[in-house]
Design a protein around this motif. Structure first.
Motif, mmCIF file in Angstrom:
data_model
loop_
_atom_site.group_PDB
_atom_site.id
_atom_site.type_symbol
_atom_site.label_atom_id
_atom_site.label_comp_id
_atom_site.label_asym_id
_atom_site.label_seq_id
_atom_site.Cartn_x
_atom_site.Cartn_y
_atom_site.Cartn_z
ATOM 1 N N PRO A 105 0.814 -1.219 0.000
ATOM 2 C CA PRO A 105 0.000 0.000 0.000
ATOM 3 C C PRO A 105 0.848 1.271 0.000
ATOM 4 O O PRO A 105 1.956 1.302 0.542
ATOM 5 C CB PRO A 105 -0.792 -0.121 1.302
ATOM 6 C CG PRO A 105 0.136 -0.874 2.215
ATOM 7 C CD PRO A 105 0.840 -1.865 1.334
ATOM 8 N N ALA A 106 0.306 2.327 -0.595
ATOM 9 C CA ALA A 106 0.990 3.623 -0.648
ATOM 10 C C ALA A 106 0.715 4.382 0.649
ATOM 11 O O ALA A 106 0.074 5.435 0.660
ATOM 12 C CB ALA A 106 0.530 4.417 -1.863
ATOM 13 N N ILE A 107 1.226 3.846 1.745
ATOM 14 C CA ILE A 107 0.887 4.378 3.061
ATOM 15 C C ILE A 107 1.420 5.790 3.287
ATOM 16 O O ILE A 107 0.895 6.530 4.112
ATOM 17 C CB ILE A 107 1.373 3.444 4.191
ATOM 18 C CG1 ILE A 107 2.867 3.142 4.055
ATOM 19 C CG2 ILE A 107 0.575 2.151 4.201
ATOM 20 C CD1 ILE A 107 3.429 2.271 5.162
ATOM 21 N N CYS A 108 2.458 6.180 2.563
ATOM 22 C CA CYS A 108 2.985 7.542 2.708
ATOM 23 C C CYS A 108 2.073 8.574 2.064
ATOM 24 O O CYS A 108 2.176 9.769 2.360
ATOM 25 C CB CYS A 108 4.364 7.642 2.062
ATOM 26 S SG CYS A 108 5.690 6.876 3.002
ATOM 27 N N HIS A 109 1.201 8.134 1.169
ATOM 28 C CA HIS A 109 0.434 9.081 0.368
ATOM 29 C C HIS A 109 -1.076 8.945 0.530
ATOM 30 O O HIS A 109 -1.773 9.916 0.777
ATOM 31 C CB HIS A 109 0.788 8.921 -1.112
ATOM 32 C CG HIS A 109 2.232 9.125 -1.413
ATOM 33 N ND1 HIS A 109 2.811 10.369 -1.440
ATOM 34 C CD2 HIS A 109 3.221 8.231 -1.688
ATOM 35 C CE1 HIS A 109 4.104 10.252 -1.726
ATOM 36 N NE2 HIS A 109 4.374 8.970 -1.879
ATOM 37 N N GLY A 149 -2.921 6.060 2.115
ATOM 38 C CA GLY A 149 -3.518 5.174 3.100
ATOM 39 C C GLY A 149 -3.282 3.723 2.765
ATOM 40 O O GLY A 149 -2.338 3.355 2.070
ATOM 41 N N GLY A 150 -4.177 2.886 3.264
ATOM 42 C CA GLY A 150 -3.984 1.451 3.109
ATOM 43 C C GLY A 150 -3.238 0.889 4.291
ATOM 44 O O GLY A 150 -2.696 1.623 5.132
ATOM 45 N N SER A 151 -3.197 -0.436 4.354
ATOM 46 C CA SER A 151 -2.583 -1.100 5.498
ATOM 47 C C SER A 151 -1.744 -2.285 5.052
ATOM 48 O O SER A 151 -2.177 -3.094 4.234
ATOM 49 C CB SER A 151 -3.665 -1.584 6.471
ATOM 50 O OG SER A 151 -3.113 -2.418 7.469
#
Length: 472
Positions: free
Chosen positions: A266-270, A272-274
């Motif tokens: 996931p693109a957690i820096c941008h 979201g997602g987990s």
């Protein structure tokens, strides 16, 4: 009398041909985009509900240690389709709409799953996001797909041709609203199943979900507890359910292999997602970037349940080739392995002695069994999406509070026991110096073969531009 005998023989031959055709399984690959290890309820997500993908997992094999070959879009797709590391197939960095990438595409010499299956009389269709170059010679129909329906790469409005839908090489819809694509793609797949239900078919359906923009259709907004991103995941689940239900309705489910997986973490820096219990995400060589949700089902033929074997998306090409009765060429290295026996029994050990984690053209980690060694690197070694000029080398031993971009700069090797520490939180290199030494020697060996920063490997296909890690 002779006429009746002749008719009988013809009928027998036709019947045999039809039976032969049906013995080869239909194959559908559902390729999600940027979907994290912790984004589905069957993988522990609490803020989304994904009943259709959960049902697929219940009826098939759900994998807990399934890896892709890159933590960004294009290289991961190239590796899945060719069964080869991005460094070997010539696609180590994401393809962009930039001048230096004007000749960058999947090389004409590379053999894809579609190439293999087309020779076995499969009908082949690619749908959705391609992202492997769109000049002539690089398009889906140049790589074994009889037809293509979808976008060149990611959906954008800032480039005039990146929101246009193509059929084969021609634009058939201009300035398409992003929210309409997921349903349109699913409809096209269902239509193709109906058109080809009397012969084996291969559908490669590469959804844009859940890549940016995070724009679920209006009927899904507010349906989850996970904000717009959660709504977006639930919309993906809905359309997966439409497709699997269509297989059942058309009585195709018993002769169709369904493979569901994500292209990277996931693109957690941008957006979201987990990544669930994993560290890092997209753009990193942490497990959160490479280990993805993966489910494979063939009703009555493959095992069901949860499988913990360390496997790779590159295994799909040789496995599907074997199941289709195809022979692979001997003029190249195929990094994937035939995992048919694991799929049929649900048991077995990993066919991979070592696995290599590249970020662009930089070798950053090596894995063998439960052990994973992260290698020293600088910010300059990183591809453009991971650079940070002010990044200081990490020299600690506990990664609990590491940033979402992972280990951008690393001063010394770090060793993790993934069997007991899948989150890559605690370095155990001082306890196992012999493993560190073995892995460092393997790193030197594989650099000579696949390449690295300032090293051209003996079996590396080099992209057609300079300064590979840079955007300009």
């Amino acid at each position: 009398m002779k006429t009746k005998i002749y008719q009988f023989i013809v009928c027998c031959i036709c019947s045999a041909c039809f039976t032969w055709a049906q013995e080869k399984p239909n194959i559908i690959i559902l390729f999600a985009d940027d979907l994290g290890y912790g984004d589905l309820s069957c993988y522990g997500a609490q803020d989304v509900n994904t009943p259709n993908i959960d049902q697929l997992a219940e009826e098939g094999l759900r994998f807990t240690d399934f890896q892709v070959a890159s933590s960004v879009c294009s290289p991961s797709r190239a590796a899945l389709l060719t069964g080869r590391y991005p460094m070997r197939n010539g696609f180590p960095v994401a393809q962009g709409k930039i001048k230096k990438h004007k000749d960058y595409g999947l090389h004409a010499d590379e053999m894809t799953i579609a190439d293999v299956l087309l020779k076995e009389k499969y009908a082949t269709l690619a749908i959705g996001k391609w992202h492997l170059g769109f000049n002539k010679g690089h398009q889906p129909i140049d790589h074994g797909f009889q037809h293509f329906y979808g976008l060149q790469s990611n959906w954008h409005t800032k480039h005039p041709d990146l929101d246009d839908v193509y059929f084969d090489r021609k634009v058939v819809k201009e300035n398409v609203a992003f929210e309409t694509l997921i349903g349109d793609y699913t409809n096209k797949a269902i239509e193709y199943m109906e058109e080809n239900k009397k012969n084996p078919f291969f559908i490669y359906l590469a959804y844009h979900s859940v890549h940016s923009p995070i724009k679920p259709s209006k009927e899904f907004i507010g349906t989850s507890k996970g904000s717009l991103y959660g709504d977006y995941v639930q919309e993906l689940d809905y359309h997966v359910g439409r497709l699997t239900q269509a297989l059942t309705d058309k009585k195709l489910d018993e002769n169709t292999i369904v493979i569901f997986l994500s292209d990277n973490g996931p693109a957690i820096c941008h957006f979201g997602g987990s990544a669930g219990p994993l560290n890092g995400g997209k753009y990193t060589t942490m497990e959160g970037g490479f280990r993805i949700p993966a489910i494979i089902k063939w009703k009555g033929k493959f095992a069901t349940g949860v499988n913990n074997t360390f496997l790779s998306s590159m295994d799909l090409l040789p496995t599907l080739a074997s199941l289709a009765g195809a022979k692979l060429p001997k003029d190249r290295v195929i990094d994937g392995k035939d995992i048919t026996s694991i799929l049929k029994t649900g048991k077995g050990t990993s066919p991979h002695k070592y696995m290599y984690y590249y970020n662009g053209i930089n070798l950053q980690a090596i894995r063998k069994g439960p052990w994973k060694l992260h290698l020293p690197r600088t910010s300059e070694d990183q591809p453009f999406w991971s650079k940070n000029k002010n990044e200081k080398p990490f020299n600690g031993s506990n990664l609990k509070n590491i940033g979402c971009r992972g280990l951008i700069a690393l001063g010394r090797p770090l060793l993790f026991d993934l069997e007991h520490d899948m989150g890559e939180l605690t370095d155990v290199s001082k306890k196992h110096p012999e493993i560190v030494e073995e892995f460092l020697k393997e790193a030197e060996r594989v650099r000579k073969e696949l390449g690295d920063i300032n090293v051209i490997g003996t079996d590396q296909r080099v992209p057609p531009f300079e300064n590979i890690q840079e955007k300009k």
